[in-house]
Design an enzyme around this catalytic site. Structure first.
Site, PDB file in Angstrom:
ATOM      1  CE  LYS A 280      -2.074   2.987   1.859  1.00  0.00           C
ATOM      2  NZ  LYS A 280      -1.881   4.397   1.441  1.00  0.00           N
TER       3      LYS A 280
ATOM      4  CD  GLU B 297      12.295   0.467  10.951  1.00  0.00           C
ATOM      5  OE1 GLU B 297      12.736   1.432  11.623  1.00  0.00           O
ATOM      6  OE2 GLU B 297      12.723  -0.688  11.086  1.00  0.00           O
TER       7      GLU B 297
ATOM      8  CB  CYS C 160      12.016   8.618  10.033  1.00  0.00           C
ATOM      9  SG  CYS C 160      13.016   7.444   9.137  1.00  0.00           S
TER      10      CYS C 160
ATOM     11  CD  GLU D 231       8.917  12.424  12.873  1.00  0.00           C
ATOM     12  OE1 GLU D 231       7.834  11.831  12.995  1.00  0.00           O
ATOM     13  OE2 GLU D 231       9.934  11.903  12.382  1.00  0.00           O
TER      14      GLU D 231
END
Ligand code: ADP
Length: 497
Positions: A195, A270, A304, A401
């Site tokens: 996906k 992750e 990330c 973040e």
């Protein structure tokens, strides 16, 4: 050549985006069963450049059924590890051959500079080649049964594929993120439903073509496009999926865990980061300053592992802040397909609003932007490379973040205390340490709670190097031996002789 805004796409790429982006199910390109699609936009202009299938649970059902058939029977189930390895290797070769097409699609789709996007094809190819080698090396062990007489039992282990893997991937490195799931999953003999992220689905469609050309049998990799909350959620919850490999935000990672509960599918995550990058006063500032700038500004900060909390020892604080701010101001911000671009737009209007929201919150809370701080230009979703000082540990810009080109620079006095400050975060993905003192480097690396620590370098990756998060940055490791075993399960066989 076709003109897209002020930049040109090669003819094959232009004709590729002119066609609708379809699902790949059981070796066939198909629309969503509902016939619906969603727009794919160029973040440099906001214009629609393509449309992609908007899949729902019924499309995911079909894809999972195809993956199950391919796993249980058919050529993939009977294929030798050597042949599987050859196919995975061939995928790498074809990705590299078509790297320019991938690069143009990525740049158009997620906005990144074409010069950076061009590196992604080789990096992805290297992953396929590395994992191809593992296909023939998944060795088990012969293990003595401790309490038994010698020779009474023969006990051994084998590493089998997990089964049907749902791979849910983000938009920041679309090809690479799909690759870090597909390459080990295929090498180990699994089948996959991929996906892609709705913000950047184009390269996955090209990857689908490559997979078929490389000889991946029908149903072994199925691609289902769609919105995360529909197609993604349906895949994560599907009872026919044995494992989900997810890369994305920590918030969605938690939703994946909830969704996986029904059949207790295995989950690898992750997730996000707020990575500390620590510059000691004894560092070589000639490399540390550009290194710190690159650590946050690479890929618009949509990484990330971005070094978003830059800690600098007081003695060199002003020099480092000035240097990083100068680097920020000198970055050429332009559409990714402009060959001169060093930073493109962030991926979407939503992401743009999020990043600007953080900048406003920072300003209101008293942070000062010594470079950037605003929107860049008036068209598209560009944000100025931003350097914030005068922050406090409670501020949102320090704790959360941002996933944009924003770094907070924070001074420290005591080198002995910095690891504790750096660890004051719910995340633990990556960290950087800059020093000439080798003992200090190792001591600091040992004290940091993160899955990877870079010393006098940053964002140095390789398909052989394990990668993953401590704390709320994830579960499990990708790459290396740990990465292939994330897609196997161990069976122990005990024979009474
Ligand atoms: P980012 O913050 O990088 O946009 P997300 O975590 O939102 O990351 O998205 C990463 C991937 O997860 C995308 O493919 C997205 O479509 C998918 N996704 C988003 N929400 C869900 C959900 N509720 N369930 C499953 N997948 C989701």
């Amino acid at each position: 050549m076709s003109v897209m805004g002020d930049v040109s796409l090669s003819a094959p790429v232009a004709s590729f985006v002119a066609r609708p982006v379809l699902n790949l199910i059981d070796g066939e390109w198909v629309e969503a069963l509902s016939g619906e699609s969603f727009p794919v936009r160029n973040p440099a202009t906001g214009e629609q450049v393509a449309s992609a299938a908007r899949s729902g649970a019924e499309d995911v059902d079909r894809a999972v059924a195809a993956a199950r058939r391919a796993f249980e029977s058919g050529p993939w189930a009977r294929m030798s590890p050597a042949e599987r390895g050859r196919i995975v290797w061939r995928i790498g070769e074809l990705v590299e051959e078509r790297a320019e097409e991938f690069a143009q699609l990525e740049s158009l789709d997620n906005g990144r500079p074409i010069s950076q996007a061009r590196q992604e094809g080789s990096a992805a190819a290297a992953h396929y080649r590395y994992m191809a080698g593992w296909a023939t090396k998944l060795e088990g062990a012969t293990i003595p049964v401790g309490w038994a007489e010698p020779g009474q039992y023969l006990a051994y282990t084998v590493h089998e594929p997990v089964g049907v893997v749902g791979a849910i991937v983000p938009w920041n490195f679309p090809l690479l993120m799909a690759t870090t799931k597909l390459s080990p999953a295929l090498a180990a003999g699994n089948t996959v439903v991929l996906k892609p992220a709705e913000q950047a689905p184009l390269s996955a469609a090209l990857l689908g073509e490559v997979l078929l050309e490389a000889g991946v049998p029908a149903g072994v990799v199925n691609i289902v496009h769609g919105i995360g909350a529909d197609a993604g959620a349906a895949l994560a919850a599907h009872p026919g999926v044995d494992k989900v490999g997810f890369t994305g935000s920590t918030e969605v990672g938690k939703l994946i865990i909830d969704a996986a509960k029904g059949n207790l599918k295995k989950v690898a995550l992750e997730l996000g980061g707020k990575s500390p990058n620590i510059v000691f006063a004894d560092a070589d500032l000639q490399t540390a300053i550009p290194g710190a700038a690159e650590a946050i500004f690479y890929n618009q900060g949509e990484v990330c592992t971005a070094g978003s909390r830059l800690f600098v020892e007081k003695r060199v604080f002003d020099e480092v802040v000035d240097g990083v701010a100068a680097a920020a101001r000198s970055i050429k911000v332009a559409p990714g397909l402009d060959p001169a671009s060093e930073m493109g737009p962030v991926v979407s209007e939503e992401q743009f609003a999020r990043v600007l929201g953080y900048l406003q919150a920072g300003e209101q809370e008293g942070a000062e932007a010594v470079a950037g701080g605003r929107r860049h230009g008036e068209q598209g979703w560009f944000v100025e490379p931003t350097v914030l000082v005068n922050t406090t540990p409670e501020m949102q810009v320090v704790r959360e973040e941002i996933f944009g080109p924003v770094v907070t620079v924070i001074p420290f006095d005591d080198p002995g205390e910095i690891a504790a400050t750096a660890n004051d975060t719910r995340y633990g993905l990556a960290a950087g340490v800059w020093t000439r003192d080798i003992a200090k480097a190792h001591r600091t690396a040992a004290s940091i709670k993160a899955g990877i620590v870079w010393v006098n370098t940053y964002n140095t990756f390789d398909s052989a190097l394990p990668f993953g998060g401590y704390k709320q940055s994830g579960w499990g490791r990708e790459n290396g031996e740990a990465g292939i075993h994330a897609y196997t399960q161990t069976k122990t066989i005990v024979v009474h002789t």
